[in-house]
Design a protein around this motif. Structure first.
Motif, PDB file in Angstrom:
ATOM      1  N   PRO A   1       0.789  -1.233   0.000  1.00  0.00           N
ATOM      2  CA  PRO A   1       0.000   0.000   0.000  1.00  0.00           C
ATOM      3  C   PRO A   1       0.820   1.281   0.000  1.00  0.00           C
ATOM      4  CG  PRO A   1       0.132  -0.824   2.224  1.00  0.00           C
ATOM      5  CD  PRO A   1       0.897  -1.800   1.369  1.00  0.00           C
ATOM      6  N   VAL A   2       2.152   1.170  -0.109  1.00  0.00           N
ATOM      7  CA  VAL A   2       2.969   2.377  -0.159  1.00  0.00           C
ATOM      8  C   VAL A   2       2.657   3.160  -1.429  1.00  0.00           C
ATOM      9  CG1 VAL A   2       5.333   3.230  -0.197  1.00  0.00           C
ATOM     10  CG2 VAL A   2       4.746   1.255   1.204  1.00  0.00           C
ATOM     11  N   SER A   3       2.341   2.472  -2.496  1.00  0.00           N
ATOM     12  CA  SER A   3       1.939   3.094  -3.749  1.00  0.00           C
ATOM     13  C   SER A   3       0.500   2.713  -4.058  1.00  0.00           C
ATOM     14  CB  SER A   3       2.865   2.650  -4.883  1.00  0.00           C
ATOM     15  OG  SER A   3       2.733   1.243  -5.099  1.00  0.00           O
ATOM     16  N   ARG A   4      -0.069   3.374  -5.061  1.00  0.00           N
ATOM     17  CA  ARG A   4      -1.386   3.014  -5.579  1.00  0.00           C
ATOM     18  C   ARG A   4      -1.197   2.417  -6.961  1.00  0.00           C
ATOM     19  NH1 ARG A   4      -5.820   5.830  -4.055  1.00  0.00           N
ATOM     20  NH2 ARG A   4      -6.909   4.321  -5.368  1.00  0.00           N
ATOM     21  N   MET A   5      -1.957   1.392  -7.264  1.00  0.00           N
ATOM     22  CA  MET A   5      -1.843   0.703  -8.539  1.00  0.00           C
ATOM     23  C   MET A   5      -3.208   0.544  -9.182  1.00  0.00           C
ATOM     24  SD  MET A   5       0.949  -2.361  -8.535  1.00  0.00           S
ATOM     25  CE  MET A   5       2.699  -2.000  -8.702  1.00  0.00           C
ATOM     26  N   ALA A   6      -3.168   0.461 -10.502  1.00  0.00           N
ATOM     27  CA  ALA A   6      -4.359   0.141 -11.286  1.00  0.00           C
ATOM     28  C   ALA A   6      -3.953  -0.859 -12.351  1.00  0.00           C
ATOM     29  CB  ALA A   6      -4.959   1.391 -11.917  1.00  0.00           C
ATOM     30  N   ALA A   7      -4.791  -1.856 -12.568  1.00  0.00           N
ATOM     31  CA  ALA A   7      -4.559  -2.876 -13.589  1.00  0.00           C
ATOM     32  C   ALA A   7      -5.475  -2.602 -14.767  1.00  0.00           C
ATOM     33  CB  ALA A   7      -4.797  -4.272 -13.026  1.00  0.00           C
ATOM     34  N   VAL A   8      -4.886  -2.537 -15.956  1.00  0.00           N
ATOM     35  CA  VAL A   8      -5.643  -2.329 -17.189  1.00  0.00           C
ATOM     36  C   VAL A   8      -5.502  -3.597 -18.021  1.00  0.00           C
ATOM     37  CG1 VAL A   8      -5.984  -0.885 -19.215  1.00  0.00           C
ATOM     38  CG2 VAL A   8      -5.151   0.129 -17.090  1.00  0.00           C
ATOM     39  N   SER A   9      -6.620  -4.292 -18.265  1.00  0.00           N
ATOM     40  CA  SER A   9      -6.594  -5.578 -18.959  1.00  0.00           C
ATOM     41  C   SER A   9      -7.471  -5.515 -20.193  1.00  0.00           C
ATOM     42  CB  SER A   9      -7.076  -6.700 -18.031  1.00  0.00           C
ATOM     43  OG  SER A   9      -6.337  -6.733 -16.830  1.00  0.00           O
ATOM     44  N   GLY A  10      -7.050  -6.225 -21.224  1.00  0.00           N
ATOM     45  CA  GLY A  10      -7.812  -6.297 -22.463  1.00  0.00           C
ATOM     46  C   GLY A  10      -6.918  -6.743 -23.592  1.00  0.00           C
ATOM     47  N   ARG A  11      -7.399  -6.597 -24.806  1.00  0.00           N
ATOM     48  CA  ARG A  11      -6.577  -6.915 -25.956  1.00  0.00           C
ATOM     49  C   ARG A  11      -5.404  -5.948 -26.028  1.00  0.00           C
ATOM     50  NH1 ARG A  11     -11.033  -8.235 -30.751  1.00  0.00           N
ATOM     51  NH2 ARG A  11     -11.942 -10.080 -29.723  1.00  0.00           N
ATOM     52  N   ALA A  12      -4.315  -6.418 -26.602  1.00  0.00           N
ATOM     53  CA  ALA A  12      -3.078  -5.645 -26.582  1.00  0.00           C
ATOM     54  C   ALA A  12      -3.260  -4.269 -27.188  1.00  0.00           C
ATOM     55  CB  ALA A  12      -1.975  -6.423 -27.311  1.00  0.00           C
ATOM     56  N   GLU A  13      -3.947  -4.166 -28.339  1.00  0.00           N
ATOM     57  CA  GLU A  13      -4.103  -2.872 -28.988  1.00  0.00           C
ATOM     58  C   GLU A  13      -5.014  -1.953 -28.187  1.00  0.00           C
ATOM     59  OE1 GLU A  13      -7.135  -5.781 -30.669  1.00  0.00           O
ATOM     60  OE2 GLU A  13      -4.987  -5.756 -30.189  1.00  0.00           O
ATOM     61  N   ALA A  14      -6.012  -2.529 -27.491  1.00  0.00           N
ATOM     62  CA  ALA A  14      -6.914  -1.708 -26.691  1.00  0.00           C
ATOM     63  C   ALA A  14      -6.209  -1.154 -25.456  1.00  0.00           C
ATOM     64  CB  ALA A  14      -8.139  -2.514 -26.284  1.00  0.00           C
ATOM     65  N   VAL A  15      -5.400  -1.979 -24.794  1.00  0.00           N
ATOM     66  CA  VAL A  15      -4.657  -1.520 -23.622  1.00  0.00           C
ATOM     67  C   VAL A  15      -3.658  -0.439 -24.020  1.00  0.00           C
ATOM     68  CG1 VAL A  15      -3.012  -2.213 -21.843  1.00  0.00           C
ATOM     69  CG2 VAL A  15      -4.968  -3.671 -22.364  1.00  0.00           C
ATOM     70  N   ALA A  16      -2.952  -0.667 -25.114  1.00  0.00           N
ATOM     71  CA  ALA A  16      -1.984   0.337 -25.570  1.00  0.00           C
ATOM     72  C   ALA A  16      -2.669   1.636 -25.947  1.00  0.00           C
ATOM     73  CB  ALA A  16      -1.191  -0.222 -26.756  1.00  0.00           C
ATOM     74  N   GLY A  17      -3.823   1.550 -26.620  1.00  0.00           N
ATOM     75  CA  GLY A  17      -4.542   2.754 -27.006  1.00  0.00           C
ATOM     76  C   GLY A  17      -5.035   3.552 -25.823  1.00  0.00           C
ATOM     77  N   LEU A  18      -5.564   2.878 -24.796  1.00  0.00           N
ATOM     78  CA  LEU A  18      -6.049   3.601 -23.623  1.00  0.00           C
ATOM     79  C   LEU A  18      -4.912   4.274 -22.872  1.00  0.00           C
ATOM     80  CD1 LEU A  18      -8.859   2.768 -21.248  1.00  0.00           C
ATOM     81  CD2 LEU A  18      -6.632   3.119 -20.233  1.00  0.00           C
ATOM     82  N   LEU A  19      -3.826   3.578 -22.686  1.00  0.00           N
ATOM     83  CA  LEU A  19      -2.700   4.174 -21.965  1.00  0.00           C
ATOM     84  C   LEU A  19      -2.098   5.330 -22.734  1.00  0.00           C
ATOM     85  CD1 LEU A  19      -0.924   0.971 -20.586  1.00  0.00           C
ATOM     86  CD2 LEU A  19      -2.416   2.555 -19.367  1.00  0.00           C
ATOM     87  N   ALA A  20      -2.149   5.277 -24.081  1.00  0.00           N
ATOM     88  CA  ALA A  20      -1.621   6.378 -24.877  1.00  0.00           C
ATOM     89  C   ALA A  20      -2.506   7.620 -24.773  1.00  0.00           C
ATOM     90  CB  ALA A  20      -1.489   5.946 -26.337  1.00  0.00           C
ATOM     91  N   GLN A  21      -3.814   7.424 -24.635  1.00  0.00           N
ATOM     92  CA  GLN A  21      -4.732   8.556 -24.555  1.00  0.00           C
ATOM     93  C   GLN A  21      -4.857   9.110 -23.143  1.00  0.00           C
ATOM     94  OE1 GLN A  21      -8.552   7.824 -26.333  1.00  0.00           O
ATOM     95  NE2 GLN A  21      -7.689   6.759 -28.103  1.00  0.00           N
ATOM     96  N   ALA A  22      -4.632   8.287 -22.146  1.00  0.00           N
ATOM     97  CA  ALA A  22      -4.835   8.726 -20.760  1.00  0.00           C
ATOM     98  C   ALA A  22      -3.782   9.757 -20.362  1.00  0.00           C
ATOM     99  CB  ALA A  22      -4.775   7.530 -19.819  1.00  0.00           C
ATOM    100  N   ARG A  23      -4.238  10.822 -19.751  1.00  0.00           N
ATOM    101  CA  ARG A  23      -3.329  11.846 -19.229  1.00  0.00           C
ATOM    102  C   ARG A  23      -2.907  11.441 -17.822  1.00  0.00           C
ATOM    103  NH1 ARG A  23      -6.165  17.565 -21.172  1.00  0.00           N
ATOM    104  NH2 ARG A  23      -6.082  17.122 -23.436  1.00  0.00           N
ATOM    105  N   LEU A  24      -1.985  10.494 -17.777  1.00  0.00           N
ATOM    106  CA  LEU A  24      -1.546   9.954 -16.499  1.00  0.00           C
ATOM    107  C   LEU A  24      -0.766  11.000 -15.717  1.00  0.00           C
ATOM    108  CD1 LEU A  24      -0.339   6.434 -17.706  1.00  0.00           C
ATOM    109  CD2 LEU A  24      -2.516   6.999 -16.624  1.00  0.00           C
ATOM    110  N   PRO A  25      -0.762  10.902 -14.392  1.00  0.00           N
ATOM    111  CA  PRO A  25       0.053  11.822 -13.597  1.00  0.00           C
ATOM    112  C   PRO A  25       1.523  11.730 -13.997  1.00  0.00           C
ATOM    113  CG  PRO A  25      -1.460  10.601 -12.198  1.00  0.00           C
ATOM    114  CD  PRO A  25      -1.546   9.983 -13.555  1.00  0.00           C
ATOM    115  N   GLY A  26       2.260  12.818 -13.785  1.00  0.00           N
ATOM    116  CA  GLY A  26       3.655  12.846 -14.173  1.00  0.00           C
ATOM    117  C   GLY A  26       4.517  11.826 -13.462  1.00  0.00           C
TER     118      GLY A  26
END
Length: 729
Positions: free
Chosen positions: A629-654
Motif C-alpha cells: 500500500p505504499v503506492s497506488r496501482m491500477a490494472a488495465v486488462s484487455g486486448r493488446a491494442e486496446a490496452v496500448a490505445g487507452l494508456l496512450a490517450q490517458a493523461r496519467l500523472p507525471g
C-alpha cells in the motif's frame, strides 16, 4: 353658445369615463399563468425538473439525466426516491417519448434544465421511500471516483432491491441510548478501557486492534459498538462471513438486548434484509452488524466503523467497481467524523501503514497477557520429516500423530488442510508430469479411493488415462485434500469420530468432546467450551508457495485464525524453546503443531504470535520495492491494442510508471471464471500503472476519462480497469 355648452358637457363627461376605466382596471384580476404541460399533461409548478441517476452502469453514461416532473407526481417525486423513466439510444438519451422503461433514482429537483429540447416526463414513482439519501449519494460518488467506476454500479451495491411489503411495514420506535458498557475483557489490552471510554464520551478514536486468541473477540467487538451507542451515535460492524456476523449479533443481543441493532446478511432473505435496512435508513435502529454489503448501511450519525479480519478476500466485492470494505469504511470514518476500529487475530500491511502514519493507534495486549492466552506452538520442519519414517509413508509426521493422540484425551482436535476434496492434484508416477484432461487440459482429480478420475474444470471423467509425456498409466498424488486426510485419520483413530468442514458443508460449532475435525482454511468450526485441545496445520507449503505478493501474509492469517480456536497453552508459566515455541507450564495444554520449515518468516511470526511485527517488516519491504500500500496501482486488462490505445490517450500523472503489459493466461474451456478473467479463448494482456500514494485520485480520474472517451467514440474493444487489484503477481 350651444356649441360651447356642448363642449362643456363633453369636457365634464371625460373625467367620469376615466375614473370608471381606472376602477375597472383596478378590480380586474391578473390573468392566470398558463400551466406548463408536456403533450397535454400538466407539470409541477415549482422545481419541475428532476435529475435522475439511471440504473445503467455504463461508465460513459456516468452522469445525471433531466426529466420533467408531472404535477400528479410532484409530492412523491422527491430526491432519493426510486422512479421509472424511459431511456434509449434512439430517443436522444431518454428525453423524448419512446425508449424502454428503466429504473432510476431522483438525486435532486431543479427549476430549469440545461437541455434545450423537450424533457420526457417521469413515467412512474415506484415508491415515496427516500432510499438514496444525500449522505449515501456522497459516499457512493466518492467510492466510484476512487475505483474509476460508475456511480450507478456503486449505488446498486449500496441500496438493496425494493420489496414493497417491507416498505408497508412500520419500523419500531428508536430506543434511548444505553449506558456505557463495562470494559469486561477489554481490560486485557493496555489501552482497551480508554478506547471504550473515548467512544462513550463522543470521541472518535481510531485503532488497529490485534485481538488475543480465544472466543472473547465477539463480546469485545460488541462492547465497542455499545460504547458508541452510549454516546447517542450510531455504529457499524462489518464481518467477513455470516458465521462471524452471527457471533457478534449474539454477543450484542446478550449485552444490550434486542431492538438496538440489526443483522444484515444474505442468509436473512431479500425481504427481511430490506426491512432491516429500512429501519436503519429511517433512524429507528442505530447499529448494524453485517457482511460486506453492510459497509454502505445508512447509519444515522455514525460514531464507530468496525471491520473485522480485513485480510479476508470476502471483503473485496466481486461486482464492479469491486470496492474493498476497508477503504469504504475508512472513507466513512473521515467524511462522517466517526471512530474506526480495524480488528483481527492477524494484521495486514494496510493496518500497519495506518499505525505507522499516525492515523490510528495500535490496540494490543501486553506480552505477559499474550503468553497466558496463546496456545503452545510447535513446528516440524523438512529435516525432522526426513528422519521420520512415518512422515515419508503416511504424509503425517509422528509428532503430529502423537500430538493428536494426546490431545484427544482432553477434547477435540482441529486439523487444517489447505485443499478440499480427496486428491485434487495428480501426476504421472514415472515422469511427474501433471495429469491433464484430454478435452480441456484441466487438472484431473480423484474423488475417492480407486474411483474414476474427473476433470476439475469440465467435470468429464477420464477412464484409461495415459501420460502424454511418457505413456505411463500409474498416478501419484501431488496434493491431498480434506477428505483423504479425514480417511487416513479415521483409520489411525478408529474409535474417534472424524468430521469434515469445507466449502460444501461448513460446520458452525462442534461439541467439546473428543473428536477430529478436518477443515479447510476459513471453515473451521468453533469448539464448545474452552476450545480445541490441539490443532495440526498441514501442508504449509501449499499456502506459502502461491505466486502472490500476499502469500506469506495470507498464510499467517489463516494459521492464526485456526490457532486462536485452541485453548491456552499453560497459563503463562511456560518459556520459549530453541525454535521459539512457547512451552506451557502444564504438560498437555492447548497445542498447535505446524508442519513447515521453522526458519520461514511467517512460521516464526506464528511461533512468536507476532502478526503486527510481521506486517511492519512486510510494509518496509513493500516500501523499498514501491508496492502497495505504499503506492497506488491500477490494472488495465484487455486486448493488446486496446490496452496500448487507452494508456496512450490517458493523461496519467507525471509520476506514473507503467509496468508491462504482460500476457494474461488464456482461459481454457470449462475452467471456472473468476472476476477479471478474459473471455474464453481470447488473448489478453495486463498492464499495471503505479503512482505514489498521493496521486491515486489523479490516476483513477485519468484512466476513467480515457476509457469514457474511447467508449463514446467506439474506438477499439473495451478494457477492464481495476484500481487497487488484490493480486499483482
Amino acid at each position: 353658445m350651444s356649441s360651447g355648452d356642448g363642449q362643456r358637457e363633453s369636457s365634464g363627461e371625460v373625467p367620469e369615463q376615466l375614473a370608471l376605466l381606472r376602477e375597472t382596471v383596478r378590480r380586474r384580476k391578473p390573468p392566470k399563468a398558463k400551466p406548463r404541460t408536456w403533450r397535454g399533461a400538466a407539470l409541477a409548478g415549482e422545481l419541475p425538473v428532476a435529475r435522475v441517476l439511471v440504473d445503467k452502469g455504463l461508465v460513459h453514461l456516468d452522469r445525471y439525466f433531466d426529466y420533467a416532473v408531472p404535477a400528479a407526481m410532484d409530492e412523491e417525486a422527491q430526491p432519493g426516491v426510486r422512479v421509472r423513466v424511459r431511456f434509449g439510444a434512439g430517443e436522444k438519451e431518454g428525453r423524448r417519448e419512446g425508449g424502454r422503461l428503466i429504473n432510476g433514482f431522483i438525486v435532486e429537483r431543479a427549476a430549469r434544465s440545461d437541455y434545450s429540447g423537450a424533457l420526457a416526463p417521469i413515467a412512474q414513482v415506484l415508491s415515496p421511500e427516500r432510499v438514496l439519501t444525500r449522505p449515501l449519494l456522497r459516499l457512493c460518488r466518492a467510492v466510484a471516483d476512487r475505483y474509476a467506476g460508475s456511480l450507478a454500479d456503486v449505488v446498486q451495491l449500496a441500496v438493496p432491491p425494493r420489496m414493497a411489503r417491507a416498505e408497508k411495514r412500520t419500523s419500531p420506535d428508536a430506543q434511548p441510548p444505553p449506558g456505557p458498557p463495562a470494559p469486561g475483557s477489554w481490560e486485557r489490552y493496555v489501552e482497551g478501557p480508554g478506547y471504550l471510554s473515548a467512544l462513550a464520551e463522543g470521541g472518535t478514536p481510531r485503532a488497529v486492534w490485534t485481538a488475543l486468541p480465544g472466543p472473547q473477540w465477539p463480546e469485545e467487538l460488541a462492547r465497542a459498538v455499545a460504547a458508541a451507542l452510549a454516546s447517542g451515535r450510531g455504529a457499524l460492524a462489518v464481518l467477513p462471513d455470516g458465521r462471524a456476523a452471527q457471533r457478534v449479533d449474539a454477543a450484542l443481543t446478550s449485552l444490550l438486548g434486542s431492538g438496538r441493532h440489526v443483522l444484515l446478511t444474505a442468509e436473512s432473505g431479500p425481504e427481511q434484509r430490506y426491512g432491516r435496512w429500512l429501519a436503519v435508513n429511517r433512524g429507528s435502529v442505530r447499529a448494524v452488524v453485517g457482511t460486506r454489503a453492510a459497509m454502505f448501511a445508512p447509519v444515522h450519525d455514525l460514531g464507530l466503523a468496525v471491520l473485522w479480519d480485513d485480510g479476508d478476500a470476502a471483503h473485496s466485492d466481486d461486482h464492479a467497481p469491486q470496492p474493498h470494505a476497508r477503504e469504504v469504511l475508512l472513507q466513512r470514518a473521515v467524511t462522517e467524523g466517526a471512530g474506526f476500529l480495524l480488528g483481527g487475530h492477524s494484521c495486514t500491511v494496510e493496518g500497519a501503514q495506518l499505525v505507522e502514519s499516525g492515523w490510528a493507534r495500535p490496540l494490543e495486549a501486553a506480552r505477559e497477557t499474550l503468553r497466558r492466552t496463546a496456545p503452545l506452538i510447535r513446528t516440524v520442519g523438512e529435516y525432522d520429516e526426513a528422519r521420520d519414517p512415518a512422515a515419508r509413508t503416511a504424509r503425517l509426521p509422528s509428532l503430529a500423530w502423537n500430538t493428536a493422540r494426546d490431545a484427544l484425551r482432553r477434547g477435540p482436535v482441529l486439523v487444517q488442510v489447505p485443499r478440499r476434496g480427496y486428491v485434487p492434484r495428480l501426476a504421472c508416477e514415472r515422469c511427474r508430469a501433471p495429469a491433464r484432461c484430454a478435452h480441456c487440459s484441466g487438472p484431473l482429480e480423484a474423488l475417492e479411493a480407486n474411483g474414476a478420475l474427473r476433470c476439475g474444470w469440465c467435470a468429464r471423467e477420464s477412464p484409461g488415462w495415459h501420460c502424454s509425456q511418457c505413456g505411463g498409466a500409474r498416478l501419484r498424488g501431488q496434493v491431498f485434500g480434506a477428505r483423504r486426510t479425514a480417511e487416513e485419520l479415521g483409520r489411525a483413530f478408529p474409535q474417534v469420530p472424524v468430521r469434515t468442514s469445507g466449502r460444501d458443508h461448513v460446520l458452525e460449532t462442534v461439541p467439546g468432546s473428543p473428536a477430529i475435525i478436518v477443515s479447510t482454511p476459513g471453515a473451521e468450526p468453533v469448539a464448545e467450551g474452552p476450545g480445541y485441545a490441539a490443532a495440526v496445520l498441514l501442508d504449509a507449503w501449499a499456502l506459502l508457495g502461491r505466486p502472490d505478493l500476499r502469500a506469506g501474509e495470507e498464510a499467517l492469517r489463516r494459521w492464526l485464525s485456526a490457532a486462536a480456536l485452541v485453548r491456552p497453552g499453560g497459563g503463562g508459566e511456560g518459556s520459549e524453546g530453541e525454535d521459539g515455541s512457547r512451552a506451557g507450564g502444564e504438560d498437555g495444554d492447548g497445542t498447535v503443531l505446524i508442519v513447515a520449515e521453522p526458519t520461514l518468516r511467517p512460521v516464526q511470526a506464528l511461533v512468536r504470535w507476532d502478526p503486527a511485527g510481521f506486517a511492519v517488516r512486510e510494509l518496509a519491504e513493500r516500501a523499498e520495492l514501491g508496492f502497495p500500500p505504499v503506492s497506488r496501482m491500477a490494472a488495465v486488462s484487455g486486448r493488446a491494442e486496446a490496452v496500448a490505445g487507452l494508456l496512450a490517450q490517458a493523461r496519467l500523472p507525471g509520476d506514473a510508471e507503467v509496468l508491462g503489459p504482460v500476457p494474461v493466461p488464456v482461459i481454457q474451456q470449462g475452467r471456472p471464471r473468476r472476476p477479471g478473467d478474459p473471455p474464453a479463448g481470447e488473448e489478453w494482456v495486463r498492464a499495471l500503472v503505479r503512482v505514489p500514494q498521493g496521486s491515486g485520485a489523479a490516476l483513477a480520474s485519468a484512466l476513467k476519462t480515457a476509457h469514457v472517451a474511447r467508449l463514446t467514440r467506439r474506438e477499439g474493444t473495451p478494457v477492464q480497469i481495476r484500481v487497487d487489484p488484490p493480486d499483482i503477481g
